[in-house]
Design an enzyme around this catalytic site. Structure first.
Site, PDB file in Angstrom:
ATOM      1  N   THR A  92      -0.739   7.569  -1.103  1.00 15.35           N
ATOM      2  CA  THR A  92      -2.140   7.434  -1.832  1.00 15.35           C
ATOM      3  C   THR A  92      -3.006   6.583  -0.877  1.00 15.35           C
ATOM      4  O   THR A  92      -4.304   6.560  -1.374  1.00 15.35           O
ATOM      5  CB  THR A  92      -1.890   7.108  -3.431  1.00 15.35           C
ATOM      6  OG1 THR A  92      -1.337   5.722  -3.249  1.00 15.35           O
ATOM      7  CG2 THR A  92      -1.102   8.055  -3.979  1.00 15.35           C
ATOM      8  N   ASP A  96       0.758 -12.253  10.114  1.00 12.92           N
ATOM      9  CA  ASP A  96       1.470 -12.080  11.401  1.00 12.92           C
ATOM     10  C   ASP A  96       1.368 -13.642  11.999  1.00 12.92           C
ATOM     11  O   ASP A  96       2.304 -14.218  12.694  1.00 12.92           O
ATOM     12  CB  ASP A  96       1.074 -11.030  12.369  1.00 12.92           C
ATOM     13  CG  ASP A  96       1.864  -9.737  12.025  1.00 12.92           C
ATOM     14  OD1 ASP A  96       2.980  -9.941  11.221  1.00 12.92           O
ATOM     15  OD2 ASP A  96       1.475  -8.858  12.400  1.00 12.92           O
ATOM     16  N   ARG A 149       0.829  -1.060   0.093  1.00 13.99           N
ATOM     17  CA  ARG A 149      -0.122   0.015  -0.185  1.00 13.99           C
ATOM     18  C   ARG A 149       0.850   1.343   0.122  1.00 13.99           C
ATOM     19  O   ARG A 149       1.527   1.306   0.767  1.00 13.99           O
ATOM     20  CB  ARG A 149      -1.040  -0.005   1.236  1.00 13.99           C
ATOM     21  CG  ARG A 149      -2.058   1.207   1.337  1.00 13.99           C
ATOM     22  CD  ARG A 149      -2.539   1.277   2.611  1.00 13.99           C
ATOM     23  NE  ARG A 149      -3.681   0.173   2.597  1.00 13.99           N
ATOM     24  CZ  ARG A 149      -4.733   0.352   3.191  1.00 13.99           C
ATOM     25  NH1 ARG A 149      -4.904   1.545   3.525  1.00 13.99           N
ATOM     26  NH2 ARG A 149      -5.591  -0.730   3.391  1.00 13.99           N
ATOM     27  N   ASP A 166      -4.382 -10.191  12.496  1.00 13.12           N
ATOM     28  CA  ASP A 166      -3.433 -10.314  11.237  1.00 13.12           C
ATOM     29  C   ASP A 166      -2.986 -11.713  10.704  1.00 13.12           C
ATOM     30  O   ASP A 166      -2.233 -12.233  11.142  1.00 13.12           O
ATOM     31  CB  ASP A 166      -2.325  -9.199  11.554  1.00 13.12           C
ATOM     32  CG  ASP A 166      -1.437  -8.667  10.289  1.00 13.12           C
ATOM     33  OD1 ASP A 166      -1.224  -7.865   9.894  1.00 13.12           O
ATOM     34  OD2 ASP A 166      -0.987  -9.837   9.356  1.00 13.12           O
TER      35      ASP A 166
HETATM   36  N1  URA Z   1      -5.647  -8.326   6.824  1.00 15.94           N
HETATM   37  C1  URA Z   1      -5.663  -9.239   8.058  1.00 15.94           C
HETATM   38  O1  URA Z   1      -4.821 -10.049   8.201  1.00 15.94           O
HETATM   39  N2  URA Z   1      -6.654  -8.892   8.882  1.00 15.94           N
HETATM   40  C2  URA Z   1      -7.432  -8.326   8.701  1.00 15.94           C
HETATM   41  O2  URA Z   1      -8.342  -8.243   9.718  1.00 15.94           O
HETATM   42  C3  URA Z   1      -7.751  -7.333   7.531  1.00 15.94           C
HETATM   43  C4  URA Z   1      -6.688  -7.555   6.834  1.00 15.94           C
END
Ligand code: URA
Length: 209
Positions: free
Chosen positions: A108, A203, A104, A200
């Site tokens: 922007t 992670d 990302r 995430d």
């Molecule tokens: N990406 C992720 O890993 N978790 C989310 O909740 C949103 C995007």
């Protein structure tokens, strides 16, 4: 408009509960994500066409069925999509794997396509794009756009959890794409995490947090 298929198979839903649980450690999380991806691939491939071949069993000749039609390609979106690949390859070892990476842009906030390596014949393959989480839909939409520009004609999108916002974005940007998902959650929070979600995915898969 593309269809959204929510897989409510009890095994998928059971495993998803443990994927969501914050007390599930990295090793188990990774195994469960692969298992759910395999179960979803099993459902997605249910309609694959078959053709008849003749073989010989130890007892006699027999007409049997093998897969016909387009070959499969799976395309994980880096990095979390990689967590779904092994489960699918266990089921469909002949599938080719393309990779696509997006980040990302901090100014922007738009996804920027920085890497891709695809099978040479993507135009002839049925592609399944993989990302465990369909949150805003920005990366998924950009990845699919890039694949179309590379010549892909037949694309499906598979994720484990989607937010309604991401589903809406993908349906708007790519009305030709069907979405396959284990659960559509409530919403995105202010940081664009899916809630209740699983946190995430990258992670948790790779133990980076
Ligand atoms: N990406 C992720 O890993 N978790 C989310 O909740 C949103 C995007």
């Amino acid at each position: 408009m593309g269809n959204v298929y929510v897989f409510d198979h009890p095994l998928i839903q059971h495993k998803l509960t443990f994927i969501r649980d914050k007390n599930t450690g990295t090793k188990e999380f990774r195994e469960l994500v692969n298992e759910v991806a395999a179960l979803m691939a099993y459902e997605i491939t249910r309609e694959m066409p078959l053709r008849e071949v003749e073989i010989e069993t130890p007892l006699m000749k027999a007409k049997c069925k093998v897969l016909a039609g387009k070959k499969l390609g799976i395309v994980p979106i880096l990095r979390a999509g990689i967590g779904m690949v092994d489960g699918i390859l266990k089921l469909i070892p002949a599938a080719k794997v393309g990779h696509i990476g997006l980040y990302r842009d901090p100014e922007t906030l738009e996804p920027v396509h920085y890497y891709s390596k695809m099978p040479t014949d993507i135009g002839e393959r049925e592609l399944i794009v993989l990302d465990p989480m369909l949150a805003t839909g920005g990366s998924a939409s950009a990845a699919i756009q890039a694949l179309k520009e590379m010549g892909a004609k037949n694309i499906k999108f598979m994720c484990i959890i989607a937010a309604p916002e991401g589903v809406g974005r993908l349906q708007k940007d790519h009305p030709d794409i069907d979405i396959y998902v284990a659960a559509v959650d409530e919403k995105l929070d202010e940081k664009s995490y899916i809630v209740p979600g699983l946190g995430d995915a990258g992670d948790r898969l790779f133990g980076t947090k």
